[in-house]
Design a protein around this motif. Sequence first.
Motif, short mmCIF file in Angstrom:
data_model
loop_
_atom_site.label_atom_id
_atom_site.label_comp_id
_atom_site.label_asym_id
_atom_site.label_seq_id
_atom_site.Cartn_x
_atom_site.Cartn_y
_atom_site.Cartn_z
N UNK A 77 -21.11 -32.44 -11.49
CA UNK A 77 -20.56 -31.46 -12.42
C UNK A 77 -19.83 -30.33 -11.69
N UNK A 78 -20.02 -30.22 -10.39
CA UNK A 78 -19.41 -29.13 -9.63
C UNK A 78 -17.89 -29.25 -9.54
N UNK A 79 -17.34 -30.37 -9.97
CA UNK A 79 -15.89 -30.51 -9.87
C UNK A 79 -15.16 -29.44 -10.67
N UNK A 80 -15.80 -28.91 -11.71
CA UNK A 80 -15.19 -27.84 -12.50
C UNK A 80 -14.83 -26.65 -11.62
N UNK A 81 -15.70 -26.32 -10.66
CA UNK A 81 -15.44 -25.17 -9.79
C UNK A 81 -14.33 -25.47 -8.79
N UNK A 82 -14.29 -26.71 -8.31
CA UNK A 82 -13.24 -27.09 -7.38
C UNK A 82 -11.87 -27.07 -8.07
N UNK A 83 -11.84 -27.41 -9.36
CA UNK A 83 -10.60 -27.31 -10.11
C UNK A 83 -10.09 -25.87 -10.09
N UNK A 139 -10.66 -23.55 -7.84
CA UNK A 139 -10.18 -23.22 -6.49
C UNK A 139 -8.82 -23.86 -6.21
N UNK A 140 -8.70 -25.14 -6.52
CA UNK A 140 -7.45 -25.84 -6.24
C UNK A 140 -6.31 -25.36 -7.12
N UNK A 141 -6.64 -24.94 -8.35
CA UNK A 141 -5.59 -24.41 -9.23
C UNK A 141 -5.00 -23.13 -8.65
N UNK A 196 -16.44 -15.36 -10.50
CA UNK A 196 -17.89 -15.18 -10.48
C UNK A 196 -18.61 -16.47 -10.88
N UNK A 197 -18.08 -17.14 -11.91
CA UNK A 197 -18.68 -18.40 -12.35
C UNK A 197 -18.63 -19.44 -11.24
N UNK A 198 -17.50 -19.50 -10.52
CA UNK A 198 -17.37 -20.45 -9.42
C UNK A 198 -18.38 -20.15 -8.32
N UNK A 199 -18.53 -18.89 -7.98
CA UNK A 199 -19.47 -18.51 -6.91
C UNK A 199 -20.91 -18.81 -7.32
N UNK A 200 -21.25 -18.52 -8.56
CA UNK A 200 -22.59 -18.83 -9.05
C UNK A 200 -22.83 -20.34 -9.01
N UNK A 229 -21.53 -22.49 -6.97
CA UNK A 229 -21.74 -22.93 -5.59
C UNK A 229 -23.14 -22.57 -5.09
N UNK A 230 -23.72 -21.52 -5.63
CA UNK A 230 -25.12 -21.23 -5.31
C UNK A 230 -26.00 -22.38 -5.81
N UNK A 231 -25.69 -22.86 -7.01
CA UNK A 231 -26.42 -24.01 -7.53
C UNK A 231 -26.27 -25.23 -6.66
N UNK A 232 -25.06 -25.44 -6.12
CA UNK A 232 -24.84 -26.57 -5.22
C UNK A 232 -25.69 -26.45 -3.96
#
Length: 325
Positions: free
Chosen positions: A128-134, A136-138, A152-156, A158-161
């Motif tokens: 499910x982490x691909x949402x955060x990579x989208x 970053x890449x965008x 902030x959502x992306x950083x949170x 990555x903490x989960x990852x």
Amino acid sequence: MPNSPRIAARLSGHVKRWAQPFSNWWLSKPGNVRGAFWILLAALFFSIGVVFIKDMGQRIHITQILFVRQMVMLVTVMPILISGFPTILKTNHFPIHMARVFLALIAMLTGFSAVIHIPLAQATAISFAKTFFVTLFAIWILKEKVGVRRWSAALVGFVGILIMVRPDSGGLNGWAMGAVVGAAAAGMVMIILRYLSRFERPITILSYQAICIGILVLPPALYYWKTPTAEEWVMLLLVGLTSLLGQWFNIRAFRVGEATAIASLDYTRLLYATLFGAMFFSEWPTTETFVGAGIIIAASLYTVLREAQLGKKLARSAEGRGYNN
């Protein structure tokens, strides 16, 4: 049998009379209700597919599994490919198509390998982490502007990852890190899809993937080839069939329903993964898995809702859901 055509016509008439009321009833339901039904079916079929992959991966090399899966899907779209050949492959963006194919192959190889070697629930949650990579890449490739809330959502997330891959004195979990790499590759595929969709027909994008991934995975599949038993052949074919049905249900879901209303139901894959992992592989998720998964899902849902407010479609597009890219 001289009366066969007449009998067939009568049967067809009976089926139509029975099906029409149901069709009218189904179409009268709100789009979000129908979308929810399709997304739940998609999640179930994707989850069943990875159960087969995990089981066979103990005996059959991942490239052989992926090759047979790809052949099943290729046979399905073959009539369209033949009818449109060679025009269907005409493009001015061949290198970009190849980049997408290469990244999709990485996403599948690493994602499926993680499914085989780590608990299903953990591998599913990390995907499910691909949402955060989208996100970053965008920013990097499409030059999109991202506000503090999406950052902030992306950083949170990555903490989960980090919680999921559990770095300790022995180092990072290699297979879990592979799942992270797969999520990143899937995110990049979504970015490329967004770019290609400006210039290419969907069938052209699909055709390059259907043909090229099969070609790329053929050499290692032949090298590691192990003749499957009759039962394994059935399971290999079911991997392709469940993947195909999962994608079809997924696309149907996002065509009739609003992403913000049905996206959360995609996370039932984690429920299925937990249940199937316990039932078939005696895998019981750890506390870290539940905590990390909860953080990733919460941050992912926030990102989807935020992108909906901003009118963006990338992270919540039908093509980007599930393992298939």
